[in-house]
Scaffold this active site. Structure first.
Site, PDB file in Angstrom:
ATOM      1  N   LYS A   1       4.859   2.529  14.046  1.00  0.00           N
ATOM      2  CA  LYS A   1       4.786   1.141  13.606  1.00  0.00           C
ATOM      3  C   LYS A   1       4.374   1.052  12.133  1.00  0.00           C
ATOM      4  CE  LYS A   1       1.074  -1.264  14.210  1.00  0.00           C
ATOM      5  NZ  LYS A   1      -0.078  -2.111  14.510  1.00  0.00           N
TER       6      LYS A   1
ATOM      7  N   LYS B   1      -0.735  -1.884   8.067  1.00  0.00           N
ATOM      8  CA  LYS B   1      -1.366  -2.169   6.781  1.00  0.00           C
ATOM      9  C   LYS B   1      -2.451  -1.157   6.453  1.00  0.00           C
ATOM     10  CE  LYS B   1      -3.133  -6.628   8.526  1.00  0.00           C
ATOM     11  NZ  LYS B   1      -3.872  -6.490   9.769  1.00  0.00           N
TER      12      LYS B   1
ATOM     13  N   LYS C   1      -6.978   4.196  17.534  1.00  0.00           N
ATOM     14  CA  LYS C   1      -7.836   3.995  16.364  1.00  0.00           C
ATOM     15  C   LYS C   1      -9.116   4.818  16.439  1.00  0.00           C
ATOM     16  CE  LYS C   1      -6.628  -0.640  14.738  1.00  0.00           C
ATOM     17  NZ  LYS C   1      -7.147  -1.964  14.409  1.00  0.00           N
TER      18      LYS C   1
HETATM   19  P1  TYM Z   1      -2.990  -7.442  13.113  1.00  0.00           P
HETATM   20  O1  TYM Z   1      -3.836  -8.011  12.037  1.00  0.00           O
HETATM   21  O2  TYM Z   1      -2.930  -5.961  13.260  1.00  0.00           O
HETATM   22  O3  TYM Z   1      -1.498  -7.946  12.936  1.00  0.00           O
HETATM   23  C1  TYM Z   1      -1.198  -9.319  12.797  1.00  0.00           C
HETATM   24  C2  TYM Z   1       0.111  -9.639  13.511  1.00  0.00           C
HETATM   25  O4  TYM Z   1       1.169  -8.853  12.965  1.00  0.00           O
HETATM   26  C3  TYM Z   1       1.845  -8.146  14.006  1.00  0.00           C
HETATM   27  N1  TYM Z   1       2.294  -6.863  13.476  1.00  0.00           N
HETATM   28  C4  TYM Z   1       3.559  -6.431  13.539  1.00  0.00           C
HETATM   29  N2  TYM Z   1       4.671  -6.983  14.043  1.00  0.00           N
HETATM   30  C5  TYM Z   1       5.820  -6.269  13.929  1.00  0.00           C
HETATM   31  N3  TYM Z   1       5.893  -5.052  13.349  1.00  0.00           N
HETATM   32  C6  TYM Z   1       4.797  -4.458  12.825  1.00  0.00           C
HETATM   33  N4  TYM Z   1       4.878  -3.264  12.249  1.00  0.00           N
HETATM   34  C7  TYM Z   1       3.554  -5.151  12.907  1.00  0.00           C
HETATM   35  N5  TYM Z   1       2.293  -4.877  12.498  1.00  0.00           N
HETATM   36  C8  TYM Z   1       1.539  -5.921  12.870  1.00  0.00           C
HETATM   37  C9  TYM Z   1       0.798  -7.975  15.099  1.00  0.00           C
HETATM   38  O5  TYM Z   1       1.394  -7.746  16.355  1.00  0.00           O
HETATM   39  C10 TYM Z   1       0.059  -9.294  15.017  1.00  0.00           C
HETATM   40  O6  TYM Z   1       0.754 -10.283  15.744  1.00  0.00           O
HETATM   41  N6  TYM Z   1      -5.566  -8.063  17.365  1.00  0.00           N
HETATM   42  C11 TYM Z   1      -4.714  -8.730  16.379  1.00  0.00           C
HETATM   43  C12 TYM Z   1      -5.389  -9.919  15.748  1.00  0.00           C
HETATM   44  C13 TYM Z   1      -5.893 -10.943  16.702  1.00  0.00           C
HETATM   45  C14 TYM Z   1      -5.123 -11.853  17.458  1.00  0.00           C
HETATM   46  C15 TYM Z   1      -6.052 -12.645  18.183  1.00  0.00           C
HETATM   47  C16 TYM Z   1      -3.763 -12.063  17.598  1.00  0.00           C
HETATM   48  C17 TYM Z   1      -7.200 -11.189  16.983  1.00  0.00           C
HETATM   49  N7  TYM Z   1      -7.303 -12.224  17.862  1.00  0.00           N
HETATM   50  C18 TYM Z   1      -5.646 -13.666  19.058  1.00  0.00           C
HETATM   51  C19 TYM Z   1      -3.328 -13.086  18.464  1.00  0.00           C
HETATM   52  C20 TYM Z   1      -4.267 -13.850  19.172  1.00  0.00           C
HETATM   53  C21 TYM Z   1      -4.381  -7.736  15.284  1.00  0.00           C
HETATM   54  O7  TYM Z   1      -5.043  -6.773  15.069  1.00  0.00           O
HETATM   55  O8  TYM Z   1      -3.329  -8.120  14.512  1.00  0.00           O
END
Ligand code: TYM
Length: 338
Positions: free
Chosen positions: A195, A198, A114
């Site tokens: 991947k 969003k 990023k």
């Molecule tokens: P974020 O907002 O990017 O994504 C949310 C969740 O969706 C999953 N995900 C995917 N799974 C499969 N294929 C994809 N293409 C895909 N894109 C996203 C992510 O793995 C995630 O589970 N750092 C985290 C947010 C966070 C968090 C936490 C998660 C902050 N604190 C504590 C778990 C526990 C994030 O950026 O997710």
């Protein structure tokens, strides 16, 4: 119910995609159905590690919470809340920055992707995984359902927790990641080696949960496949078709083997039409529930959720403060100790 405690979060940084749904939210709903105690957070403090428009961020925060509910999370069963409503996250985040090591953060791949190595990247993007560790550890979570891309952050969380427990005294539960076999990594429709995200520039690379049936069909029709004519699961040689098979399987509940048999000898065109229909069926149900929710109802659920979350988070934070050696605010504790 098995005595698990679940924590997970989603950033309100864009439109939720079917990657977020299939990799994470679908698991959240399953865990709720199993009766597990769970906390699902909209992680707005994480979202501001990249520039956000304040008005849009507020809207997206409500939207993500509404989508949690529309996908099947029930605020009476699972605690749904906004990260910034529980200040304990930021405070434990700071404390854990004094436990985490620079070497550990340097190894985090997401920051490098990023940030692109630029000096102008903000420090929050760098310390982001430590805040994520705080999110999880505050709730003494035993299990964290996430997509594959969060695995490294979960490993760091365990390392930080273990070091803290050794250095200061036993406090944190070491959490286990829960990463699905299929769906853990839904790939971009335009570049199936990457991947689905969003925040990617090309909107045709993803299907968002609020896409119309026409848009879903258009995006699936344009999805990159290969020059063969065979519907076969082989992520290395046929990443495009394999990704579409995974998506089909997760939305329909049919196994990939069964789908390969069903589509033996069928051309990509008719397969894609069927897939678009399967996705539309699931998403139209989510969209119907989304439209039925009122903003007031969502916001009221988030307020209740924040109160429940705060109670749990504050207990852990109080113990962490004590273990660090901070002077308590209340006279009672003071006179006990002195
Ligand atoms: P974020 O907002 O990017 O994504 C949310 C969740 O969706 C999953 N995900 C995917 N799974 C499969 N294929 C994809 N293409 C895909 N894109 C996203 C992510 O793995 C995630 O589970 N750092 C985290 C947010 C966070 C968090 C936490 C998660 C902050 N604190 C504590 C778990 C526990 C994030 O950026 O997710």
């Amino acid at each position: 119910m098995s005595g698990k405690r679940i924590f997970s979060g989603v950033q309100p940084s864009g439109n939720l995609t079917i990657g977020n749904y299939l990799g994470a939210i679908q698991q959240f709903v399953r865990l709720q159905e199993d009766g597990e105690e769970a906390f699902y957070c909209v992680v707005d403090l994480h979202a501001v590690t990249v520039p956000q428009n304040p008005e849009e961020l507020r809207e997206k925060t409500v939207e993500v919470a509404a989508l949690y509910m529309a996908c099947g999370l029930n605020p009476k069963k699972s605690t749904l809340f906004v990260q910034s409503h529980v200040p304990a996250h930021a405070e434990l985040g700071w404390l854990l920055q004094c436990v985490a090591r620079i070497g550990e953060l340097n190894r985090m791949t997401q920051y490098k992707e990023k940030g692109g190595g630029k000096d102008t990247v903000n420090v929050g993007l760098y310390t982001y995984p430590v805040l994520m560790a705080a999110d999880i550890l505050l709730y003494q979570a035993t299990h964290v359902p996430v997509g594959e891309d969060q695995k490294q952050h979960l490993e760091l969380t365990r390392d930080i927790a273990e070091r803290f427990n050794k250095q200061f005294g036993e406090l944190f539960t070491l959490p286990e990641p829960m990463i699905g076999e299929v769906g853990a990594r839904i790939m971009a429709l335009d570049e199936p080696q990457k991947k689905m995200s969003k925040s990617a520039k090309n909107e045709m690379s993803r299907i968002i949960l609020l896409d119309s049936p026409e848009m879903i069909l258009k995006k699936i029709k344009r999805a990159v496949t290969d020059t063969e004519n065979e519907i076969r699961y082989d992520p290395v040689r046929k990443p495009g078709i394999s990704n579409l098979l995974s998506i089909y399987s997760l939305f329909s509940g049919e196994s990939i083997d069964a789908l390969e048999r069903k589509y033996a000898g069928v051309q990509y065109g008719p397969f894609k039409n069927d897939l678009a229909e399967v996705i539309t069926d699931s998403l139209s149900e989510i969209q119907r529930r989304y439209r039925e929710l009122s903003r007031e109802e969502v916001i009221a659920s988030l307020q209740e959720g924040a109160e429940k979350a705060s109670e749990v988070a504050e207990q852990t934070l109080r113990k962490a403060r004590e273990l660090f050696g901070f002077l308590p605010k209340t006279n009672q504790l003071l006179s006990e100790k002195l």
